[in-house]
Structures are given as C-alpha cells and as structure tokens.
Design an enzyme around this catalytic site. Structure first.
Site, PDB file in Angstrom:
ATOM      1  N   TYR A  52       0.837  -1.215   0.000  1.00  0.00           N
ATOM      2  CA  TYR A  52       0.000   0.000   0.000  1.00  0.00           C
ATOM      3  C   TYR A  52       0.865   1.257   0.000  1.00  0.00           C
ATOM      4  CZ  TYR A  52      -3.694  -3.211   1.703  1.00  0.00           C
ATOM      5  OH  TYR A  52      -4.571  -4.258   1.871  1.00  0.00           O
ATOM      6  N   HIS A 110       0.466 -11.749   2.041  1.00  0.00           N
ATOM      7  CA  HIS A 110      -0.609 -11.002   1.368  1.00  0.00           C
ATOM      8  C   HIS A 110      -1.440 -11.872   0.413  1.00  0.00           C
ATOM      9  CE1 HIS A 110      -1.536  -6.539   0.331  1.00  0.00           C
ATOM     10  NE2 HIS A 110      -2.613  -7.275   0.200  1.00  0.00           N
TER      11      HIS A 110
HETATM   12  N1  NAP Z   1      -5.607  -8.625   2.049  1.00  0.00           N
HETATM   13  C1  NAP Z   1      -6.032  -8.181   0.910  1.00  0.00           C
HETATM   14  O1  NAP Z   1      -5.783  -8.791  -0.154  1.00  0.00           O
HETATM   15  C2  NAP Z   1      -6.846  -6.914   0.877  1.00  0.00           C
HETATM   16  C3  NAP Z   1      -7.480  -6.523  -0.323  1.00  0.00           C
HETATM   17  C4  NAP Z   1      -8.224  -5.344  -0.291  1.00  0.00           C
HETATM   18  C5  NAP Z   1      -8.343  -4.593   0.875  1.00  0.00           C
HETATM   19  N2  NAP Z   1      -7.698  -4.979   2.022  1.00  0.00           N
HETATM   20  C6  NAP Z   1      -7.808  -4.209   3.281  1.00  0.00           C
HETATM   21  O2  NAP Z   1      -9.197  -4.087   3.595  1.00  0.00           O
HETATM   22  C7  NAP Z   1      -9.498  -2.706   3.842  1.00  0.00           C
HETATM   23  C8  NAP Z   1     -10.950  -2.402   3.532  1.00  0.00           C
HETATM   24  O3  NAP Z   1     -11.269  -2.729   2.188  1.00  0.00           O
HETATM   25  P1  NAP Z   1     -11.481  -1.621   1.044  1.00  0.00           P
HETATM   26  O4  NAP Z   1     -10.786  -0.367   1.412  1.00  0.00           O
HETATM   27  O5  NAP Z   1     -11.125  -2.289  -0.229  1.00  0.00           O
HETATM   28  O6  NAP Z   1     -13.059  -1.422   0.983  1.00  0.00           O
HETATM   29  P2  NAP Z   1     -14.230  -1.093   2.030  1.00  0.00           P
HETATM   30  O7  NAP Z   1     -13.700  -0.836   3.371  1.00  0.00           O
HETATM   31  O8  NAP Z   1     -15.266  -2.144   1.833  1.00  0.00           O
HETATM   32  O9  NAP Z   1     -14.845   0.228   1.400  1.00  0.00           O
HETATM   33  C9  NAP Z   1     -14.142   1.458   1.403  1.00  0.00           C
HETATM   34  C10 NAP Z   1     -15.013   2.454   0.639  1.00  0.00           C
HETATM   35  O10 NAP Z   1     -16.263   2.620   1.322  1.00  0.00           O
HETATM   36  C11 NAP Z   1     -16.478   3.981   1.629  1.00  0.00           C
HETATM   37  N3  NAP Z   1     -17.156   3.990   2.938  1.00  0.00           N
HETATM   38  C12 NAP Z   1     -16.626   3.657   4.139  1.00  0.00           C
HETATM   39  N4  NAP Z   1     -17.558   3.723   5.105  1.00  0.00           N
HETATM   40  C13 NAP Z   1     -18.709   4.110   4.508  1.00  0.00           C
HETATM   41  C14 NAP Z   1     -20.006   4.368   4.983  1.00  0.00           C
HETATM   42  N5  NAP Z   1     -20.320   4.238   6.269  1.00  0.00           N
HETATM   43  N6  NAP Z   1     -20.958   4.774   4.079  1.00  0.00           N
HETATM   44  C15 NAP Z   1     -20.643   4.910   2.769  1.00  0.00           C
HETATM   45  N7  NAP Z   1     -19.417   4.679   2.259  1.00  0.00           N
HETATM   46  C16 NAP Z   1     -18.459   4.285   3.119  1.00  0.00           C
HETATM   47  C17 NAP Z   1     -15.097   4.615   1.632  1.00  0.00           C
HETATM   48  O11 NAP Z   1     -15.182   5.969   1.264  1.00  0.00           O
HETATM   49  P3  NAP Z   1     -14.648   7.156   2.255  1.00  0.00           P
HETATM   50  O12 NAP Z   1     -13.209   6.857   2.542  1.00  0.00           O
HETATM   51  O13 NAP Z   1     -14.860   8.391   1.453  1.00  0.00           O
HETATM   52  O14 NAP Z   1     -15.534   7.077   3.484  1.00  0.00           O
HETATM   53  C18 NAP Z   1     -14.392   3.822   0.539  1.00  0.00           C
HETATM   54  O15 NAP Z   1     -14.718   4.330  -0.727  1.00  0.00           O
HETATM   55  C19 NAP Z   1      -8.489  -1.980   2.940  1.00  0.00           C
HETATM   56  O16 NAP Z   1      -8.406  -0.599   3.249  1.00  0.00           O
HETATM   57  C20 NAP Z   1      -7.253  -2.781   3.217  1.00  0.00           C
HETATM   58  O17 NAP Z   1      -6.698  -2.383   4.462  1.00  0.00           O
HETATM   59  C21 NAP Z   1      -6.959  -6.132   2.031  1.00  0.00           C
END
Ligand code: NAP
Length: 280
Positions: A52, A110
């Site tokens: 990241y 990862h």
């Molecule tokens: N291990 C892996 O392979 C892997 C892969 C992908 C992700 N990850 C980890 O998982 C974490 C979370 O996944 P993600 O970031 O992909 O997606 P997520 O948490 O499902 O969604 C993030 C999105 O949702 C929005 N959001 C957050 N809370 C909200 C709410 N209450 N209402 C409306 N919209 C909302 C955020 O916008 P705003 O920021 O504008 O609120 C952002 O656009 C990542 O940040 C990362 O740390 C790990």
C-alpha cells in the site's frame, strides 16, 4: 465519547479488536490525518501492507496519537515478490523501518501465489520473524483450505488470522467454517464491498430502517455476528464513527439469512480467486 470495540482472542493468546480500520489508499499528510482521527474515534486495529506504500503514514499517525503504542494492533503484509526466505526476512525488517516501529502485532502473507508455490518458505520466515521479536502474531490473507493444510503439514504452525474478501455479495461461508474449525480468525477485506451499489440494496435498506441504522452499519453488524473481523476503510471522520457504532443492536437469525441470501458464486469484486490469481 469514544466507541468501545469488543475484543477477541487469537489461538496464540493475542487479543485483537472485533472491528479494525483499513488504510488502503490513505497516504501522505491527508492519510496521516485520517488514520490519526480513526484512532481518536476508537479504532485500535490498523491494517496496512508493504504494497500500500503507506506503512510510514500509519507509523506517523500512531506517533502523533495520544493512545499508547501497546494499545494498538498494527498489521502489515508480505508482498508476493518476496516469498523467498531471505527476501521475506529483509522485507519484514524494511516494513518495520518504514513505519519506524519496533514490532508489528500482526504480519500476514498477502497472497499465496500458488503458481509460484513459495508460500511455505514465506511462512517459515514469518515463524522465525516472530521468534526474533519482529512480530507478535502471524497470519495470512487469501489462503484456501488447501494452502492452509500445507502450512500445517510442512511447518506444524497454523496462522492466527486469514484475511479474505468477504461482504454480503460473497459471504465465504465455506472458508469461514473451515477457518473457525481450525481456530483461525477470519478477517473481512472490502467488508463494505468498496461502497459499491450494495449500499443501495433494497433488502438491506429495509433492515436498516427497522433498526434505525445505515446500510453500512447493518453490513458491519452482520460481519460481527458472523465472527468475522471487518476492517472498513474511511477517510471521513463521520463515516469512521458510523462504522463502529454497531454494538447497540442485534440482527435476528432471519435478517442474517436474508443478508446471506445476497451472496453469489461470482460475487467477488474483481474475480480474484486465490487458486489462480496472483499478486506481487
Ligand atoms: N488482504 C487483501 O488482499 C486486501 C485486499 C483489499 C483490501 N484490504 C484491506 O481491507 C481494507 C478495507 O477494504 P477496502 O478499502 O477495499 O473497501 P471497504 O472498506 O469495503 O470500502 C471502502 C469504501 O467505502 C467507503 N465507505 C466507508 N464507510 C462508509 C459508509 N459508512 N458509508 C458509505 N461509504 C463508506 C469509503 O469511502 P470514504 O473513505 O470516502 O468514506 C471507501 O470508498 C483496505 O483498506 C485494506 O486495508 C486487504
């Protein structure tokens, strides 16, 4: 008032919060600000990764926080290009240097990258890094049962955590069951399905109205009741608070079933099946 997040205990005795904070895309000064605010708002589990390019951002947010380091659970991840043993050890050291931390609480492989087939070697490096004091607890992401079985057969050590894509469109019921039966805690990445049109779903809307909650809160409560640790990312202080204000209501069994019914076999966001997909 800060939100109190319940804790769960991993099979090695380490305790982690039942909801964490995702940091993908949070970088630079704005990223430091957002992560620091998340800590102030009550988050204690932070999820970053070498790939990241924001381990330094997380480290700086932690240093600027008034919350003591030992109250935080900081996670990072080993990239696929560094699965060979010596590379993995140096990469973990680099992860620590980037964040300016003495140790990570959790460090995860990862992706298994099974075509390269070096993940057991990477796992041995994590086992040793834990012995060296670099990491308190060791886990993986995106591992299928066949990958986890190999870790156990070849090293005798199973991960504490398996972080996988998990949201109502892809509920991972089989993987979750497998993990639970093997005392592995499942963490949910993209728990809000990256704010896709799922956040306009009519079934979820009805459940949300009944509980006077938002759809995001319904989804995050569903994760909690599945015993999956969601790590939602939000740059917004308001949504950060919203996402952990989920401990004052309960979904019924029927509502849990309704949410599970949104799952589809091809419900992954980007078709990243760890049996074939590789990331470096
Ligand atoms: N291990 C892996 O392979 C892997 C892969 C992908 C992700 N990850 C980890 O998982 C974490 C979370 O996944 P993600 O970031 O992909 O997606 P997520 O948490 O499902 O969604 C993030 C999105 O949702 C929005 N959001 C957050 N809370 C909200 C709410 N209450 N209402 C409306 N919209 C909302 C955020 O916008 P705003 O920021 O504008 O609120 C952002 O656009 C990542 O940040 C990362 O740390 C790990």
């Amino acid at each position: 008032m800060t939100n109190q997040i319940p804790e769960i205990t991993l099979h090695d005795g380490i305790r982690i919060p039942a909801v964490g904070f995702g940091t993908y895309k949070l970088k630079g000064q704005q990223g430091v600000q957002a992560i620091n605010t998340a800590i102030t708002n009550g988050y204690r589990l932070l999820d970053t990764a070498y790939n990241y390019e924001n381990e330094a951002t997380v480290g700086e947010a932690v240093r600027r926080s008034s919350v003591p380091r030992e109250e935080l659970v900081i996670t990072s991840k080993l990239p696929g290009r560094y699965h060979h043993y010596d590379d993995a050890i140096v990469t973990i050291q680099e992860s620590l240097l980037r964040a300016n931390l003495d140790y990570y609480d959790l460090y995860l492989i990862h992706w298994p990258n099974p075509i390269q087939d070096n993940y057991v070697e990477a796992w041995q490096a994590l086992i040793d890094a834990q012995r060296f004091g670099y990491i308190r607890s060791i886990g993986v992401c995106n591992f299928l049962p066949e990958h986890l079985e190999r870790l156990e057969n070849e090293t005798g050590v199973l991960p504490t955590v398996n972080q996988v894509e998990l949201h109502p469109r892809f509920n991972q019921s089989e993987q979750l069951k497998w993990d639970t039966n093997n005392r592995i805690v499942t963490e949910s990445w993209s728990p809000l399905s990256r704010a896709s049109d799922l956040l306009q779903d009519e079934i979820l809307q009805k459940i949300a109205e009944k509980h006077h909650k938002t759809i995001s809160q319904i989804i995050l409560r569903w994760h909690y009741q599945l015993a999956a640790v969601a790590i939602p990312k939000s740059a917004s202080p308001v949504r950060q608070k919203e996402n952990i204000s989920i401990f004052d209501f309960e979904l019924t069994d029927e509502e849990m079933t309704m949410i599970n019914s949104l799952t589809k076999p091809d419900g992954r966001l980007k078709d990243q099946d760890p049996a074939v997909y590789e990331e470096f």
